[in-house]
Enzyme design. Sequence first.
Site, PDB file in Angstrom:
ATOM      1  N   SER B  63       0.062  28.769 -28.150  1.00  0.00           N
ATOM      2  CA  SER B  63      -0.660  29.208 -26.949  1.00  0.00           C
ATOM      3  C   SER B  63      -0.226  28.385 -25.725  1.00  0.00           C
ATOM      4  O   SER B  63       0.913  28.521 -25.309  1.00  0.00           O
ATOM      5  CB  SER B  63      -2.175  29.296 -27.116  1.00  0.00           C
ATOM      6  OG  SER B  63      -2.499  30.353 -28.027  1.00  0.00           O
ATOM      7  N   HIS B  68      -3.897  20.547 -13.965  1.00  0.00           N
ATOM      8  CA  HIS B  68      -3.891  20.548 -12.496  1.00  0.00           C
ATOM      9  C   HIS B  68      -4.504  19.230 -12.023  1.00  0.00           C
ATOM     10  O   HIS B  68      -5.599  18.871 -12.479  1.00  0.00           O
ATOM     11  CB  HIS B  68      -4.727  21.698 -11.930  1.00  0.00           C
ATOM     12  CG  HIS B  68      -4.328  23.044 -12.448  1.00  0.00           C
ATOM     13  ND1 HIS B  68      -3.193  23.687 -12.012  1.00  0.00           N
ATOM     14  CD2 HIS B  68      -4.901  23.870 -13.359  1.00  0.00           C
ATOM     15  CE1 HIS B  68      -3.104  24.867 -12.633  1.00  0.00           C
ATOM     16  NE2 HIS B  68      -4.118  24.999 -13.455  1.00  0.00           N
ATOM     17  N   CYS B  83      -3.726  28.214 -31.206  1.00  0.00           N
ATOM     18  CA  CYS B  83      -4.148  29.135 -32.258  1.00  0.00           C
ATOM     19  C   CYS B  83      -3.586  28.651 -33.593  1.00  0.00           C
ATOM     20  O   CYS B  83      -2.734  27.759 -33.640  1.00  0.00           O
ATOM     21  CB  CYS B  83      -3.684  30.558 -31.941  1.00  0.00           C
ATOM     22  SG  CYS B  83      -1.921  30.722 -31.780  1.00  0.00           S
TER      23      CYS B  83
END
Lengths: 129, 129
Positions: B63, B68, B83
């Site tokens: 995934s 940020h 996953c």
Amino acid sequence: MEAYGRHLILEMWDCKRDVLNDANKIIELISNSANEAGATVIKQFYHEFIPSGITGVAILAESHIAIHTWPVEGYVAVDVFTCGRNCDPQLAVNLLISGFEPKDHTTLEIKRGSPLIKGTLLSEAFSTA
Amino acid sequence: MEAYGRHLILEMWDCKRDVLNDANKIIELISNSANEAGATVIKQFYHEFIPSGITGVAILAESHIAIHTWPVEGYVAVDVFTCGRNCDPQLAVNLLISGFEPKDHTTLEIKRGSPLIKGTLLSEAFSTA
């Protein structure tokens, strides 16, 4: 202190199968959904998994969009995270729902960086639709 | 049906300031945290904002990881979504907390694709630490 951004977590089940393994379509959907939200795509990438499944990611000037598809199961996981007051990530989510045509979907919103997340008022930092 | 993946949302406040604008360090942290979780990085990207702030994203075989940074405010928003049963995203989160040294942090876990998210048992699809 306000939140730094709005992070919409979109879960889609029983999507239209032919879109989920179409990289060009997913790239287009990410780009169009960013535009719809009022966001600016800085970089966009994808990866096609073997035998199926696509991950598409866009770095936005306002944070990111990420999409993972499970074509066999018809499930798609989406994140639309935008900061600032000039974007509405719900508009991106609306476009993605139109594009993937799920029979069932849920959207969760997390107010990223909100002090509500720190404390006991966790439920106030989330909303569902 | 089980969840498709574990999505850890890590919020960090009052981080060590010099890391937040150091692209090389952030790339290294993403890479090391993926390894720590047992995940495989397929592609990794970053963008340096002017005058400050970095977005770093890795597409994983399992995934994605997205970071940020807000260097002025000391805030960092992280997503680690994996996953499969062979990864533990909490190990990635632990490494990132060590790397960014926040004075305060919160982790939320969302079980992506879980039927719990569909219905009224929303609180069971979330956990906090």
